[in-house]
Design a protein around this motif. Sequence first.
Motif, PDB file in Angstrom:
ATOM      1  N   LEU A 159       0.856  -1.178   0.000  1.00 45.90           N
ATOM      2  CA  LEU A 159       0.000   0.000   0.000  1.00 45.90           C
ATOM      3  C   LEU A 159       0.900   1.238   0.000  1.00 45.90           C
ATOM      4  N   HIS A 160       0.695   2.099  -0.980  1.00 50.67           N
ATOM      5  CA  HIS A 160       1.405   3.385  -1.019  1.00 50.67           C
ATOM      6  C   HIS A 160       0.321   4.444  -0.958  1.00 50.67           C
ATOM      7  N   ALA A 161       0.410   5.358  -0.023  1.00 46.17           N
ATOM      8  CA  ALA A 161      -0.662   6.344   0.083  1.00 46.17           C
ATOM      9  C   ALA A 161      -0.153   7.686   0.575  1.00 46.17           C
ATOM     10  N   GLN A 162      -0.846   8.729   0.162  1.00 45.52           N
ATOM     11  CA  GLN A 162      -0.673  10.066   0.709  1.00 45.52           C
ATOM     12  C   GLN A 162      -2.074  10.554   1.058  1.00 45.52           C
ATOM     13  N   VAL A 163      -2.305  10.773   2.327  1.00 50.07           N
ATOM     14  CA  VAL A 163      -3.637  11.130   2.811  1.00 50.07           C
ATOM     15  C   VAL A 163      -3.539  12.404   3.634  1.00 50.07           C
ATOM     16  N   PHE A 164      -4.427  13.352   3.382  1.00 52.46           N
ATOM     17  CA  PHE A 164      -4.462  14.566   4.203  1.00 52.46           C
ATOM     18  C   PHE A 164      -5.690  14.509   5.097  1.00 52.46           C
ATOM     19  N   ASN A 165      -5.483  14.649   6.399  1.00 49.19           N
ATOM     20  CA  ASN A 165      -6.598  14.664   7.348  1.00 49.19           C
ATOM     21  C   ASN A 165      -6.729  16.073   7.919  1.00 49.19           C
ATOM     22  N   GLY A 166      -7.804  16.772   7.537  1.00 50.46           N
ATOM     23  CA  GLY A 166      -8.026  18.150   7.952  1.00 50.46           C
ATOM     24  C   GLY A 166      -8.725  18.277   9.300  1.00 50.46           C
ATOM     25  N   MET A 167      -8.953  17.154   9.981  1.00 52.18           N
ATOM     26  CA  MET A 167      -9.670  17.199  11.259  1.00 52.18           C
ATOM     27  C   MET A 167      -8.737  17.037  12.447  1.00 52.18           C
ATOM     28  N   VAL A 168      -7.444  16.872  12.187  1.00 57.14           N
ATOM     29  CA  VAL A 168      -6.501  16.627  13.276  1.00 57.14           C
ATOM     30  C   VAL A 168      -5.282  17.532  13.163  1.00 57.14           C
ATOM     31  N   SER A 169      -4.501  17.563  14.243  1.00 59.21           N
ATOM     32  CA  SER A 169      -3.193  18.220  14.260  1.00 59.21           C
ATOM     33  C   SER A 169      -2.218  17.208  14.852  1.00 59.21           C
ATOM     34  N   LEU A 170      -0.935  17.553  14.882  1.00 61.18           N
ATOM     35  CA  LEU A 170       0.005  16.616  15.510  1.00 61.18           C
ATOM     36  C   LEU A 170       0.016  16.789  17.021  1.00 61.18           C
ATOM     37  N   ASN A 171      -0.010  18.059  17.438  1.00 60.28           N
ATOM     38  CA  ASN A 171       0.050  18.362  18.870  1.00 60.28           C
ATOM     39  C   ASN A 171      -1.211  19.145  19.244  1.00 60.28           C
ATOM     40  N   GLY A 172      -1.404  19.364  20.542  1.00 63.43           N
ATOM     41  CA  GLY A 172      -2.514  20.213  20.973  1.00 63.43           C
ATOM     42  C   GLY A 172      -3.847  19.505  21.019  1.00 63.43           C
ATOM     43  N   LYS A 173      -4.910  20.288  20.919  1.00 61.00           N
ATOM     44  CA  LYS A 173      -6.275  19.847  21.195  1.00 61.00           C
ATOM     45  C   LYS A 173      -6.686  18.601  20.405  1.00 61.00           C
ATOM     46  N   ASN A 174      -6.500  18.616  19.112  1.00 61.67           N
ATOM     47  CA  ASN A 174      -6.849  17.458  18.296  1.00 61.67           C
ATOM     48  C   ASN A 174      -5.606  16.679  17.885  1.00 61.67           C
ATOM     49  N   GLY A 175      -4.618  16.710  18.760  1.00 63.76           N
ATOM     50  CA  GLY A 175      -3.311  16.131  18.449  1.00 63.76           C
ATOM     51  C   GLY A 175      -3.334  14.617  18.360  1.00 63.76           C
ATOM     52  N   ILE A 176      -2.606  14.099  17.381  1.00 69.80           N
ATOM     53  CA  ILE A 176      -2.560  12.640  17.187  1.00 69.80           C
ATOM     54  C   ILE A 176      -1.199  12.043  17.518  1.00 69.80           C
ATOM     55  N   ARG A 177      -0.250  12.863  17.953  1.00 75.34           N
ATOM     56  CA  ARG A 177       1.035  12.293  18.377  1.00 75.34           C
ATOM     57  C   ARG A 177       0.778  11.430  19.611  1.00 75.34           C
ATOM     58  N   GLY A 178       1.309  10.211  19.600  1.00 75.33           N
ATOM     59  CA  GLY A 178       1.046   9.288  20.705  1.00 75.33           C
ATOM     60  C   GLY A 178      -0.196   8.440  20.478  1.00 75.33           C
ATOM     61  N   ARG A 179      -0.903   8.681  19.379  1.00 79.14           N
ATOM     62  CA  ARG A 179      -2.037   7.814  19.027  1.00 79.14           C
ATOM     63  C   ARG A 179      -1.563   6.847  17.940  1.00 79.14           C
ATOM     64  N   THR A 180      -2.492   6.145  17.294  1.00 74.57           N
ATOM     65  CA  THR A 180      -2.064   5.072  16.386  1.00 74.57           C
ATOM     66  C   THR A 180      -2.732   5.159  15.017  1.00 74.57           C
ATOM     67  N   LEU A 181      -1.989   4.769  13.987  1.00 72.24           N
ATOM     68  CA  LEU A 181      -2.542   4.556  12.647  1.00 72.24           C
ATOM     69  C   LEU A 181      -2.888   3.078  12.536  1.00 72.24           C
ATOM     70  N   MET A 182      -4.048   2.775  11.918  1.00 72.55           N
ATOM     71  CA  MET A 182      -4.474   1.374  11.821  1.00 72.55           C
ATOM     72  C   MET A 182      -4.964   1.050  10.410  1.00 72.55           C
ATOM     73  N   ILE A 183      -4.512  -0.101   9.910  1.00 71.37           N
ATOM     74  CA  ILE A 183      -5.008  -0.622   8.634  1.00 71.37           C
ATOM     75  C   ILE A 183      -5.772  -1.903   8.918  1.00 71.37           C
ATOM     76  N   HIS A 184      -6.983  -1.986   8.337  1.00 69.98           N
ATOM     77  CA  HIS A 184      -7.873  -3.118   8.595  1.00 69.98           C
ATOM     78  C   HIS A 184      -7.904  -4.090   7.410  1.00 69.98           C
ATOM     79  N   ALA A 185      -8.589  -5.225   7.614  1.00 67.57           N
ATOM     80  CA  ALA A 185      -8.681  -6.255   6.585  1.00 67.57           C
ATOM     81  C   ALA A 185      -9.766  -5.962   5.557  1.00 67.57           C
ATOM     82  N   ASP A 186     -10.792  -5.230   5.948  1.00 67.19           N
ATOM     83  CA  ASP A 186     -11.925  -4.954   5.062  1.00 67.19           C
ATOM     84  C   ASP A 186     -12.065  -3.457   4.847  1.00 67.19           C
TER      85      ASP A 186
END
Length: 168
Positions: free
Chosen positions: A119-146
């Motif tokens: 899988l090669h992908a470039q995805v932009f998520n406009g609902m999050v940031s890396l740090n701060g209120k909607n920060g995703i640093r320390g959270r996880t990326l997940m790929i599913h089977a379906d």
Amino acid sequence: MKRMMIAAILTLAAALPAAAQSQGTATADFVGLDGKQAGRATLTEGKAGVLIEMEVSGLPSNRWVAFHIHESSRCDHTHGFESAGGHFNPTKAEHGFLAAKGPHAGDMPNQYVDQDGKLHAQVFNGMVSLNGKNGIRGRTLMIHADSDDYRSQPVGGAGKRLACAVIQ
Ligand SMILES: [Cu+2]
């Protein structure tokens, strides 16, 4: 000589703000269900969200698979990555781009795996940031089977968790 050393120290000090700017980037190493590294993502924060660029291998070939940000910070392959928790959902929305009260901030479009299982992908998520209120640093990326149906609760029928990456 002493003056040169002071100049060198001042140069190092001047470089510190640039190091602080690297807080605008993150990496995430994917682990598969076998516990081995399966790929990597680089994340870059922009003014309006986070760009995720990634390459992952060892996935089921020729199919669309769901891709989300999950809320917790652990990828434990021995328990099917349940340790990553549910979708990142700071606004308590419904799951899915097409749900009446959706989406979760961690919802992202399905991705296509090629015939080699890559899988090669470039995805932009406009609902999050890396740090701060909607920060995703320390959270996880997940790929599913379906693939994600973008509607059904709470996970869009995404199925098994195949590859997980902690954002750091
Ligand atoms: Cu998910």
